[in-house]
Design an enzyme around this catalytic site. Sequence first.
Site, PDB file in Angstrom:
ATOM      1  N   CYS A 171     -46.239 -27.175 -67.424  1.00  0.00           N
ATOM      2  CA  CYS A 171     -47.689 -27.284 -67.216  1.00  0.00           C
ATOM      3  C   CYS A 171     -47.997 -27.906 -65.854  1.00  0.00           C
ATOM      4  CB  CYS A 171     -48.268 -28.122 -68.357  1.00  0.00           C
ATOM      5  SG  CYS A 171     -49.950 -28.689 -68.115  1.00  0.00           S
ATOM      6  N   CYS A 196     -50.096 -31.076 -65.941  1.00  0.00           N
ATOM      7  CA  CYS A 196     -49.289 -32.165 -66.519  1.00  0.00           C
ATOM      8  C   CYS A 196     -48.406 -32.806 -65.458  1.00  0.00           C
ATOM      9  CB  CYS A 196     -48.417 -31.642 -67.658  1.00  0.00           C
ATOM     10  SG  CYS A 196     -49.344 -30.972 -69.045  1.00  0.00           S
TER      11      CYS A 196
END
Length: 181
Positions: A104, A107
Amino acid sequence: MQAATLSFHPSAPPPQTSACHFSSKQPNQLKYSLFSYTCPILKRSLLSTQTLSRKSICKPPAVATGKYVREDYLVKKVSAKDIQELIKGERNVPLIIDFYATWCGPCILMAQELEMLAVEYESNALIVKVDADDEYEFARDMQVRGLPTLYFISPDPNKDAIRTEGLIPIQMMRDIINNDL
């Protein structure tokens, strides 16, 4: 006008630019070789009935690229069982839980901010992270729908937890820790 016929060629290599192409020998015959393609990484057909976890298919990039959520640094990776023990136990500091995935992009950016926050709030907050792919059922139970998802849990059991979803600025995290917990 003739209709193109769809034929499957098990020995044909996968097309380079698209999933289907017209044969130069037979211009009206569409060759479609996706169904016979064997993925070199998985060593099996893409349409196999065997199921694999997303983590085994989506390998994180090499550490040398620098764009990777590290397993452990200051913000420790923990399991669902560890989180449950932290929540039930007595704490004097707020608990911040980061639900992330190694693949991600937001992230990865959030991980950098959380590491800076861990240095800043070294003894005033406990920051941990949970890999949503490894702890799928726990993430589902915690209603994680998007990544990254942060939970800010106060040491005071009478205060509600604060949940954020998506990339948030470090100043917003500071404000939540300083004012709302």
